[in-house]
Design a protein around this motif. Structure first.
Motif, short mmCIF file in Angstrom:
data_model
loop_
_atom_site.label_atom_id
_atom_site.label_comp_id
_atom_site.label_asym_id
_atom_site.label_seq_id
_atom_site.Cartn_x
_atom_site.Cartn_y
_atom_site.Cartn_z
N ASP A 393 0.84 -1.20 0.00
CA ASP A 393 0.00 0.00 0.00
C ASP A 393 0.87 1.25 0.00
N ASN A 394 0.45 2.24 -0.78
CA ASN A 394 1.22 3.49 -0.85
C ASN A 394 0.64 4.58 0.05
N GLY A 395 -0.40 4.24 0.80
CA GLY A 395 -1.00 5.21 1.71
C GLY A 395 -2.07 6.06 1.08
N ASN A 396 -2.25 5.95 -0.25
CA ASN A 396 -3.27 6.74 -0.96
C ASN A 396 -4.30 5.85 -1.65
N GLY A 397 -4.40 4.62 -1.15
CA GLY A 397 -5.36 3.69 -1.74
C GLY A 397 -4.83 2.89 -2.90
N GLY A 398 -3.57 3.12 -3.27
CA GLY A 398 -2.96 2.38 -4.36
C GLY A 398 -1.85 1.46 -3.89
N LYS A 399 -1.11 0.93 -4.85
CA LYS A 399 0.01 0.03 -4.54
C LYS A 399 1.30 0.60 -5.11
N MET A 400 2.40 0.24 -4.48
CA MET A 400 3.71 0.64 -4.97
C MET A 400 4.69 -0.52 -4.79
N PRO A 401 5.72 -0.60 -5.69
CA PRO A 401 6.68 -1.70 -5.57
C PRO A 401 7.70 -1.43 -4.48
N LYS A 402 8.01 -2.46 -3.70
CA LYS A 402 9.01 -2.37 -2.64
C LYS A 402 10.05 -3.47 -2.86
N ALA A 403 11.31 -3.08 -2.90
CA ALA A 403 12.38 -4.05 -3.14
C ALA A 403 12.42 -5.10 -2.02
N VAL A 404 12.61 -6.34 -2.41
CA VAL A 404 12.73 -7.44 -1.45
C VAL A 404 14.20 -7.65 -1.15
N GLU A 405 14.56 -7.42 0.07
CA GLU A 405 15.97 -7.51 0.48
C GLU A 405 16.54 -8.90 0.21
N GLY A 406 17.76 -8.93 -0.31
CA GLY A 406 18.44 -10.20 -0.54
C GLY A 406 18.12 -10.85 -1.87
N THR A 407 17.35 -10.14 -2.74
CA THR A 407 16.99 -10.74 -4.04
C THR A 407 17.72 -10.07 -5.21
N GLU A 408 18.76 -9.28 -4.88
CA GLU A 408 19.51 -8.60 -5.93
C GLU A 408 20.14 -9.61 -6.88
N LYS A 409 20.19 -9.26 -8.17
CA LYS A 409 20.72 -10.20 -9.16
C LYS A 409 21.41 -9.44 -10.28
N ARG A 410 22.50 -10.00 -10.77
CA ARG A 410 23.21 -9.45 -11.92
C ARG A 410 23.09 -10.43 -13.07
N THR A 411 22.69 -9.93 -14.25
CA THR A 411 22.51 -10.78 -15.42
C THR A 411 23.25 -10.18 -16.59
#
Length: 495
Positions: A393-411
């Motif tokens: 939740d973004n606090g305004n009734g919508g959604k926002m993306p939040k990074a998940v710690e430990g899922t960083e990846k290099r490709t």
């Protein structure tokens, strides 16, 4: 409509696709037509449903349901079943200027609204439409229809996509003298250069363009309004000016390394590829090649799919597709996403099908965000850095993306194509004319009215409503033509 018991007797049968391993070797269309008997059976599946929702185009929960151009679907389904193809073509042309386009590239919101779709697979409306128009061209039934009488009114249409072309054709049929301005070297807008040949053969597009020209519309290609000719000159020379420039400003990804060689907008990739294909069968080398490269497409929509399919035809080493949104459910959720809403379940399009066949796995990864592009000493792209996200939740009734710690990846990556949608029309024309913009930077004009704040200047299509479907662009082009005809003549004869 159709055979009263047809929907009980026949199962849904769509136009077949050529095998993936075969079609990635060329640029020919991926779909082929069914045999005539199957087509008639599919027309027979159209029910006498009482209240057909298929041809009532509207937005529901952010998605289209039913046909935005109000195609007379039950009528031509019935005519197909009865083997009355010429009459079916006439009914189809009554509402649609480009059925050969919508019958190929439209996502078919009409089928989302099909009453049979409540508890059975819907009628193959999309494929029936293509069958009618292809049969019409095959039999020589589609011919130029110039107006019998001309007015003294001159109209300029800026932009030759589906909104511009349909608007121009309608106004020409009303007898006005229409000039269509296009900055590219070919008419068609995104239908010509934005949609790859394997999805919409350019010969199919060109034959319709030629018909409209023979009807009397004047084409001015390689002419950019605001640069090669000023918008003010246009307004002075013509009785009405219509802006159908499209939403051509791409959404960028302003992260570290964005300026590296090897990171491009999807339309840079697709436009150059189609132009080179048409000019020289790709022999001139004037395109961004994915050959032998590790390709990553950022964006999960139709444009992203086209990038995947084009890369595979270039013989890329590999292709992956990243999408920041969560993965849709495999099956439609009939509680939260009931009929006749657009079904928001997972769809696997031609590009993903080809990648699965050639690479063994679906190229898509969902709920992932790009954080950085990594380059080498020569300033060339070497890798992409991503992180998984969860939507909160973004606090305004919508959604926002939040990074998940430990899922960083290099490709590792040699080529990244940004296919994240479009933000609105480009600036010069509106600035020169003084046209107001709305909160999303589109030309400010009301739907079904199309007048801007500048007298005699109208706006329609994606440049007015934002990035949308071809059928909505045709809807707006036809609607705008009616309003311009009223403006010029005090009344209108246009449907």
């Amino acid at each position: 409509m159709g055979k009263p018991t047809g929907f009980l007797e026949y199962v849904r049968s769509t136009n077949p696709m050529r095998p993936e391993e075969e079609r990635v070797k060329d640029w020919d269309e991926v779909y082929v037509l069914r045999d005539e008997q199957t087509c008639q059976e599919q027309g027979a599946r159209c029910m006498d449903c009482g209240v057909p929702f298929c041809h009532r185009g509207e937005l529901m929960q952010g998605g289209a349901s039913g046909c935005p151009i109000n195609n007379l679907i039950p009528e031509w389904n019935d005519l197909i079943y009865r083997n009355r193809w010429r009459e079916a073509l006439d009914r189809l042309h009554h509402t649609n200027n480009f059925p050969e386009v919508t019958g190929r590239v439209c996502p078919a919101p009409c089928e989302a609204g099909c009453v049979l779709g409540i508890n059975e697979p819907s009628v193959t409306i999309h494929d029936n439409e293509r069958t009618i128009i292809d049969k019409g061209f095959e039999n020589g039934w589609v011919v130029p229809e110039p107006p019998e009488v001309r007015t003294d009114k001159k109209v300029a249409v800026v932009g030759s996509g589906p909104a511009g072309l349909s608007c121009a054709q309608q106004l020409n049929r009303a007898g006005h003298n229409v000039t269509l301005f296009e900055r590219s070297d070919r008419i068609g807008g995104l239908m010509m250069y934005g949609i790859p040949n394997m999805k919409l053969d350019k010969g199919v597009m060109q034959r319709r363009i030629d018909i409209i020209e023979k009807e009397g519309v004047v084409y001015k290609t390689s002419t950019e309004v605001g640069k090669d000719i000023s918008a003010a000159e246009l307004k002075n020379e013509f009785d009405a000016v219509i802006l159908t420039t499209g939403a051509t400003k791409p959404r960028d990804l302003p992260v570290e390394g964005r300026g590296l060689k090897g990171v491009y907008f999807a339309m840079e990739f697709l436009h150059a590829n189609t132009k080179s294909l048409l000019d020289s069968n790709l022999e001139d080398g004037k395109f961004i090649s994915a050959k032998d490269k590790k390709v990553i497409v950022i964006g999960g929509g139709d444009t992203g799919t086209d990038c995947v399919g084009t890369s595979l035809r270039h013989r890329c080493e590999s292709v992956a597709q990243l999408e920041i949104m969560p993965k849709p459910e495999t099956d439609r959720n009939r509680v939260s996403n009931p009929w006749p809403q657009w079904p928001a379940n997972l769809k696997t399009d031609y590009g993903q099908q080809e990648a699965i066949a050639l690479q063994g796995t679906d190229p898509r990864t969902f709920s992932v965000m790009t954080t950085k592009f990594e380059g080498n000493e020569a300033g060339e792209l070497a890798a992409i850095h991503t992180v998984e996200v969860e939507w909160v939740d973004n606090g305004n009734g919508g959604k926002m993306p939040k990074a998940v710690e430990g899922t960083e990846k290099r490709t590792e990556a040699d080529l990244v194509l940004l296919a994240m949608g479009f933000l609105g029309p480009e600036d010069p024309v509106a600035e020169q004319l003084g046209v107001e913009r709305d909160a999303r930077s589109n030309y400010k004009a009301e739907h079904e009215v199309y007048t801007t704040n500048v007298d005699g200047v109208f706006a329609a299509g994606d440049s007015r409503r934002g990035q949308s479907l071809v059928v909505w662009a045709i809807n707006e082009g036809r609607g705008c033509a009616r309003e311009v005809d009223k403006y010029l003549m005090g009344d209108t004869v246009l449907p």
